[in-house]
Motif scaffolding. Structure first.
Motif, PDB file in Angstrom:
ATOM      1  N   TYR A 178       0.868  -1.166   0.000  1.00  0.00           N
ATOM      2  CA  TYR A 178       0.000   0.000   0.000  1.00  0.00           C
ATOM      3  C   TYR A 178       0.908   1.219   0.000  1.00  0.00           C
ATOM      4  O   TYR A 178       1.704   1.404   0.933  1.00  0.00           O
ATOM      5  CB  TYR A 178      -0.925  -0.001   1.217  1.00  0.00           C
ATOM      6  N   LEU A 183      -7.746  -7.515   1.812  1.00  0.00           N
ATOM      7  CA  LEU A 183      -8.404  -6.215   1.911  1.00  0.00           C
ATOM      8  C   LEU A 183      -7.287  -5.200   2.102  1.00  0.00           C
ATOM      9  O   LEU A 183      -6.300  -5.479   2.790  1.00  0.00           O
ATOM     10  CB  LEU A 183      -9.342  -6.143   3.113  1.00  0.00           C
ATOM     11  N   GLY A 202      -6.549  -0.745   2.440  1.00  0.00           N
ATOM     12  CA  GLY A 202      -7.040   0.623   2.467  1.00  0.00           C
ATOM     13  C   GLY A 202      -6.062   1.488   3.224  1.00  0.00           C
ATOM     14  O   GLY A 202      -4.985   1.039   3.618  1.00  0.00           O
ATOM     15  N   LYS A 203      -6.439   2.732   3.451  1.00  0.00           N
ATOM     16  CA  LYS A 203      -5.553   3.671   4.138  1.00  0.00           C
ATOM     17  C   LYS A 203      -5.213   3.152   5.528  1.00  0.00           C
ATOM     18  O   LYS A 203      -6.062   3.058   6.402  1.00  0.00           O
ATOM     19  CB  LYS A 203      -6.201   5.044   4.245  1.00  0.00           C
TER      20      LYS A 203
END
Length: 121
Positions: free
Chosen positions: A61, A85, A87-88
């Motif tokens: 990420y 999964l 994300g931020k």
């Protein structure tokens, strides 16, 4: 399963890469979670070099221009990847721990020191 968690504040130098490769080998790591890589993008070549061979899976990420960036790497001989999964501030890797045939999830998480960022995460 041996999981190594590191906050190394950037992977730019060869000294840090050598240290990481040595640590993975010494500890016999099956899964490595790294926070603050400072890298916007990573390649197979870079991740294979960090691990020491190419029998790995990895997810990255990129964060906000490298800030808050995360890297999760695992041995394909130990963990059979089934999904993720991302994300931020987090990467969650789902898989099967091959030695015991158990489903597992490993979470790599990072938050800045900012209280509102921590609360939203």
């Amino acid at each position: 399963m041996i999981i190594v968690n590191l906050n190394i504040r950037g992977m730019g130098g060869s000294t840090k890469a050598r240290y990481l490769r040595h640590l993975i080998a010494r500890e016999g790591a099956d899964f490595v979670c790294i926070q603050e890589t400072k890298a916007k993008e990573l390649s197979d070549t870079k991740c294979y070099s960090l691990w020491g061979d190419n029998k790995i899976g990895w997810l990255h990420y990129g964060g906000d221009n490298g800030r808050g960036s995360l890297l999760s790497m695992w041995s394909k001989e130990v963990i059979r990847y089934s999904g993720h999964l991302m994300g931020k501030g987090y990467i969650v890797v789902f898989g099967c721990y091959i030695k015991s045939n158990l489903d597992c999830a490993v979470v790599n998480i990072y938050s800045s020191c900012n209280l509102s960022d921590k609360q939203s995460l």
